[in-house]
Design an enzyme around this catalytic site. Structure first.
Site, PDB file in Angstrom:
ATOM      1  N   ARG A  26       0.813  -1.219   0.000  1.00  0.00           N
ATOM      2  CA  ARG A  26       0.000   0.000   0.000  1.00  0.00           C
ATOM      3  C   ARG A  26       0.846   1.268   0.000  1.00  0.00           C
ATOM      4  NH1 ARG A  26      -5.570  -0.828   1.588  1.00  0.00           N
ATOM      5  NH2 ARG A  26      -6.068  -2.790   0.619  1.00  0.00           N
ATOM      6  N   ARG A  30      -3.539   6.415  -0.016  1.00  0.00           N
ATOM      7  CA  ARG A  30      -4.007   7.614   0.668  1.00  0.00           C
ATOM      8  C   ARG A  30      -3.000   8.326   1.550  1.00  0.00           C
ATOM      9  NH1 ARG A  30      -9.306   5.102   3.030  1.00  0.00           N
ATOM     10  NH2 ARG A  30      -7.870   3.351   2.947  1.00  0.00           N
ATOM     11  N   ARG A  39      -6.419  11.239  -7.661  1.00  0.00           N
ATOM     12  CA  ARG A  39      -7.657  10.454  -7.598  1.00  0.00           C
ATOM     13  C   ARG A  39      -8.922  11.314  -7.495  1.00  0.00           C
ATOM     14  NH1 ARG A  39      -8.971   6.078  -4.787  1.00  0.00           N
ATOM     15  NH2 ARG A  39     -11.002   6.920  -5.246  1.00  0.00           N
ATOM     16  N   ASP A  75      -6.378  -3.448  -7.575  1.00  0.00           N
ATOM     17  CA  ASP A  75      -6.977  -4.004  -6.366  1.00  0.00           C
ATOM     18  C   ASP A  75      -7.264  -5.484  -6.575  1.00  0.00           C
ATOM     19  OD1 ASP A  75      -8.149  -2.903  -3.649  1.00  0.00           O
ATOM     20  OD2 ASP A  75      -9.442  -4.525  -4.325  1.00  0.00           O
ATOM     21  N   TYR A 150     -14.618 -12.058   0.507  1.00  0.00           N
ATOM     22  CA  TYR A 150     -15.389 -10.881   0.054  1.00  0.00           C
ATOM     23  C   TYR A 150     -16.645 -11.300  -0.699  1.00  0.00           C
ATOM     24  CZ  TYR A 150     -11.747  -7.666   1.500  1.00  0.00           C
ATOM     25  OH  TYR A 150     -10.870  -6.933   2.264  1.00  0.00           O
TER      26      TYR A 150
HETATM   27  O1  CP3 Z   1       0.248   0.371  -3.164  1.00  0.00           O
HETATM   28  C1  CP3 Z   1      -0.198  -0.793  -3.272  1.00  0.00           C
HETATM   29  O2  CP3 Z   1       0.003  -1.680  -2.416  1.00  0.00           O
HETATM   30  C2  CP3 Z   1      -0.898  -1.178  -4.554  1.00  0.00           C
HETATM   31  C3  CP3 Z   1      -2.283  -1.051  -4.545  1.00  0.00           C
HETATM   32  C4  CP3 Z   1      -3.209  -1.982  -3.785  1.00  0.00           C
HETATM   33  C5  CP3 Z   1      -4.530  -1.576  -3.462  1.00  0.00           C
HETATM   34  N1  CP3 Z   1      -5.191  -2.649  -2.968  1.00  0.00           N
HETATM   35  C6  CP3 Z   1      -5.061  -0.228  -3.703  1.00  0.00           C
HETATM   36  C7  CP3 Z   1      -6.189   0.219  -2.876  1.00  0.00           C
HETATM   37  C8  CP3 Z   1      -3.070  -3.312  -3.375  1.00  0.00           C
HETATM   38  C9  CP3 Z   1      -1.852  -4.211  -3.443  1.00  0.00           C
HETATM   39  C10 CP3 Z   1      -4.342  -3.721  -2.871  1.00  0.00           C
HETATM   40  C11 CP3 Z   1      -4.644  -5.086  -2.425  1.00  0.00           C
HETATM   41  C12 CP3 Z   1      -5.816  -5.316  -1.583  1.00  0.00           C
HETATM   42  N2  CP3 Z   1      -7.082  -4.817  -1.723  1.00  0.00           N
HETATM   43  C13 CP3 Z   1      -5.832  -6.220  -0.503  1.00  0.00           C
HETATM   44  C14 CP3 Z   1      -4.648  -7.036  -0.070  1.00  0.00           C
HETATM   45  C15 CP3 Z   1      -3.719  -6.207   0.695  1.00  0.00           C
HETATM   46  C16 CP3 Z   1      -4.080  -6.011   2.127  1.00  0.00           C
HETATM   47  O3  CP3 Z   1      -4.176  -4.850   2.533  1.00  0.00           O
HETATM   48  O4  CP3 Z   1      -4.219  -7.014   2.847  1.00  0.00           O
HETATM   49  C17 CP3 Z   1      -7.120  -6.219   0.044  1.00  0.00           C
HETATM   50  C18 CP3 Z   1      -7.587  -7.014   1.219  1.00  0.00           C
HETATM   51  C19 CP3 Z   1      -7.911  -5.333  -0.739  1.00  0.00           C
HETATM   52  C20 CP3 Z   1      -9.341  -4.988  -0.584  1.00  0.00           C
HETATM   53  C21 CP3 Z   1      -9.469  -3.548  -0.276  1.00  0.00           C
HETATM   54  N3  CP3 Z   1      -9.450  -2.571  -1.242  1.00  0.00           N
HETATM   55  C22 CP3 Z   1      -9.537  -2.915   0.994  1.00  0.00           C
HETATM   56  C23 CP3 Z   1      -9.585  -3.624   2.319  1.00  0.00           C
HETATM   57  C24 CP3 Z   1      -9.547  -1.524   0.761  1.00  0.00           C
HETATM   58  C25 CP3 Z   1      -9.480  -0.398   1.770  1.00  0.00           C
HETATM   59  C26 CP3 Z   1     -10.792   0.167   2.133  1.00  0.00           C
HETATM   60  C27 CP3 Z   1     -10.598   1.519   2.815  1.00  0.00           C
HETATM   61  O5  CP3 Z   1     -10.955   2.514   2.179  1.00  0.00           O
HETATM   62  O6  CP3 Z   1     -10.080   1.555   3.932  1.00  0.00           O
HETATM   63  C28 CP3 Z   1      -9.516  -1.337  -0.632  1.00  0.00           C
HETATM   64  C29 CP3 Z   1      -9.469  -0.036  -1.339  1.00  0.00           C
HETATM   65  C30 CP3 Z   1      -8.145   0.350  -1.831  1.00  0.00           C
HETATM   66  N4  CP3 Z   1      -7.322  -0.465  -2.552  1.00  0.00           N
HETATM   67  C31 CP3 Z   1      -7.546   1.609  -1.682  1.00  0.00           C
HETATM   68  C32 CP3 Z   1      -6.318   1.549  -2.345  1.00  0.00           C
HETATM   69  C33 CP3 Z   1      -5.299   2.659  -2.527  1.00  0.00           C
HETATM   70  C34 CP3 Z   1      -8.152   2.810  -0.981  1.00  0.00           C
HETATM   71  C35 CP3 Z   1      -8.965   3.538  -2.010  1.00  0.00           C
HETATM   72  C36 CP3 Z   1      -9.131   4.990  -1.639  1.00  0.00           C
HETATM   73  O7  CP3 Z   1      -8.195   5.758  -1.931  1.00  0.00           O
HETATM   74  O8  CP3 Z   1     -10.188   5.306  -1.110  1.00  0.00           O
END
Ligand code: CP3
Length: 343
Positions: A26, A30, A39, A75, A150
């Site tokens: 990540r 954000r 974004r 994602d 999910y």
């Molecule tokens: O920088 C990186 O690591 C690359 C991008 C990345 C994202 N998601 C972008 C993202 C990666 C590798 C993921 C994987 C992902 N997505 C996982 C596995 C990693 C982990 O954290 O265990 C999981 C479980 C998800 C599912 C998911 N997508 C979650 C739990 C969330 C967060 C929800 C929140 O808003 O708190 C997302 C959304 C997400 N994926 C964001 C990003 C940058 C946030 C989007 C935003 O900016 O609002």
């Protein structure tokens, strides 16, 4: 230097490195003001489908922090959306599925993923490998269990009760569900490798909810199928989950070159559990970055000390960067690890 000789790929292969490589799960997201700006007004999943924007967001943390690898901005639910599953990512919540998976009839909604379904991903990876030069790009996918969680829960879940009800209550349907997800996940990793990704990470974020016996019986075969499908592609495979202290040996057995470790198990102990022949990735607690600089450095030293005797170590956090993390703390941490491990 070439990508192949980069410290990150050398560490994955357990070869000597000029310094311990660092990247952060990540790292794009954000915590960065430039990410929030890029974004603005664009929904999360839509942003993942725009190759130019994906390229910009993926490069942001590389420019800012000097990390040793980029991770594709995407994602884990993208391949599901690409085959037509009605889902969205809600800000502050995570993936939400309109009609959760609950019965055999739902299998029909999970057709195989074709490369053409995710053309925007291959295009972004190609653009990125052009821009990144010697910096490797890590592709990734969600592992079958975490994706199933999910799909079955319909969204993020603390106890995974519907998922486990299906796993225990209808083992045959569960196995078919995981097998379909394994196919989709393998195809998604393949697209990224084909387009030029230098390594792949399989995220089984929530698998720590399972006992070793249940993992071995109900999940390992599907994850092993995914990792096996990309075993001969010449790119390291990183296998990661949270709360997996009791599962580390099994994550390795499923077929990883690098095992990702959360902050609960010190890396020297993790190495004993994982066994010979794998590199380790981790494992600073992401919350430590909220402490003063000296405390962050002391904890980073602890991680480095535990990893000192290991043949391959990729420095990372034990889970993703928390959204309110000070980006400067990350930049300082990268420089600190590089400096402390320079050989
Ligand atoms: O920088 C990186 O690591 C690359 C991008 C990345 C994202 N998601 C972008 C993202 C990666 C590798 C993921 C994987 C992902 N997505 C996982 C596995 C990693 C982990 O954290 O265990 C999981 C479980 C998800 C599912 C998911 N997508 C979650 C739990 C969330 C967060 C929800 C929140 O808003 O708190 C997302 C959304 C997400 N994926 C964001 C990003 C940058 C946030 C989007 C935003 O900016 O609002």
């Amino acid at each position: 230097m070439t990508v192949t000789d980069s410290p990150f790929l050398r560490a994955c292969r357990r070869e000597p490195v000029p310094h311990t490589p660092v990247w952060f799960m990540r790292q794009a997201g954000r915590s960065l003001p430039e990410y929030r700006k890029a974004r603005e007004g664009i929904a999360m999943l839509d942003s993942c489908m725009r190759p130019e924007l994906v390229t910009e967001i993926t490069l942001q943390p590389v420019r800012r922090h000097q990390v040793d690898a980029a991770v594709l901005f995407s994602d884990i639910v993208i391949p599901l959306r690409a085959i037509g599953v009605d889902l969205d990512i809600r800000p502050g919540v995570g993936p939400v599925v309109a009609r959760p998976f609950r019965s055999r009839a739902d299998l029909e909604r999970l057709r195989p993923l074709e490369p053409d379904d995710v053309k925007y991903v291959s295009e972004a990876v190609r653009m990125l490998t052009g821009e990144l030069g010697d910096t490797p790009l890590i592709g990734f996918a969600g592992a079958p269990f975490t994706l199933a969680s999910y799909l079955v829960e319909g969204g993020p879940s603390r106890h995974h009760e519907h998922t486990k009800a299906l796993m225990y209550g209808d083992p045959a349907l569960w196995a078919e569900l995981l097998d379909r997800l394994a196919g989709i996940t393998s195809a998604f990793l393949d697209v990224q490798i084909e387009a030029g990704a230098s390594a792949v990470q399989l995220f089984d974020s929530w698998v720590g909810a399972l006992s070793p016996a249940d993992y071995r019986r109900a999940v390992l075969p599907a994850s092993a199928r995914v990792l096996g499908a990309v075993a001969d592609r010449g790119v390291p495979r990183i296998h990661f989950g949270v709360g997996t202290g009791e599962l580390l040996g099994l994550l390795a057995e499923a077929g990883a070159d690098v095992v990702g470790v959360d902050w609960r198990v010190p890396l020297d102990e993790a190495a004993r559990r994982v066994g010979l022949g794998r590199a380790l990735q981790g494992n600073l607690d992401p919350a430590v970055l909220f402490a003063p600089r000296e405390a962050v450095e002391a904890e980073a030293d602890r991680v480095l000390k535990a990893a000192a005797g290991l043949p391959g170590h990729v420095f990372n956090l034990g889970h993703g960067v928390l959204p309110d993390t000070d980006p400067d703390a990350l930049t300082r941490l990268v420089a600190y690890v590089h400096e402390r491990t320079a050989r």
